[in-house]
Design a protein around this motif. Sequence first.
Motif, short mmCIF file in Angstrom:
data_model
loop_
_atom_site.label_atom_id
_atom_site.label_comp_id
_atom_site.label_asym_id
_atom_site.label_seq_id
_atom_site.Cartn_x
_atom_site.Cartn_y
_atom_site.Cartn_z
N PRO A 84 43.85 -7.09 13.04
CA PRO A 84 43.13 -7.58 12.21
C PRO A 84 43.80 -7.27 10.62
O PRO A 84 43.50 -7.86 9.58
CB PRO A 84 41.87 -6.35 12.15
CG PRO A 84 41.81 -6.08 13.74
CD PRO A 84 43.18 -6.09 14.28
N THR A 91 38.98 -9.44 14.09
CA THR A 91 38.09 -8.26 13.55
C THR A 91 38.26 -7.04 14.22
O THR A 91 38.17 -7.10 15.64
CB THR A 91 36.64 -8.60 13.23
OG1 THR A 91 36.17 -9.27 14.58
CG2 THR A 91 36.55 -9.81 12.47
N ASP A 93 36.42 -3.80 16.10
CA ASP A 93 35.26 -3.43 16.45
C ASP A 93 35.07 -2.30 17.29
O ASP A 93 35.67 -2.54 18.49
CB ASP A 93 34.34 -4.94 16.93
CG ASP A 93 33.01 -4.48 17.44
OD1 ASP A 93 32.46 -3.51 17.13
OD2 ASP A 93 32.37 -5.48 17.74
#
Length: 124
Positions: A84, A91, A93
């Motif tokens: 990321p 992303t 997470d």
Amino acid sequence: MKKRISYWFLLGLIVWGVIILLRRNGIFIPIINDYFTDCITVPMYCYLIEYIMNVVLGYQWKPDLKFVLTSVLYLSFLFEVLCPKLSAYFTGDFLDVLAYFVGGMGYYFFAGRQIHKKAGSSTS
């Protein structure tokens, strides 16, 4: 005799390929798209390393708990922290990390159970 590639591994590759094709065509199935692929990543990674070690290199090796947990940490760091920072495509997470862990533990306990069954049947 060479060991064949696991049908579970091949099924995982096929499912992964189908999910990639669906994504490219704009079809997103939330749970499958977000967490299923992460859940199967660690088992596929561990199986591939095991296959290479045993079949290609000729060792007799099984992934232990430390290897599986280290794989979870490595893939989590790579895909949820480092990537990321390098690309907007990725992303980070925490639920993805949890999916890596669940998949890794599932693989560890499933593979361990298979080893135990094989060992038990050879002594009978």
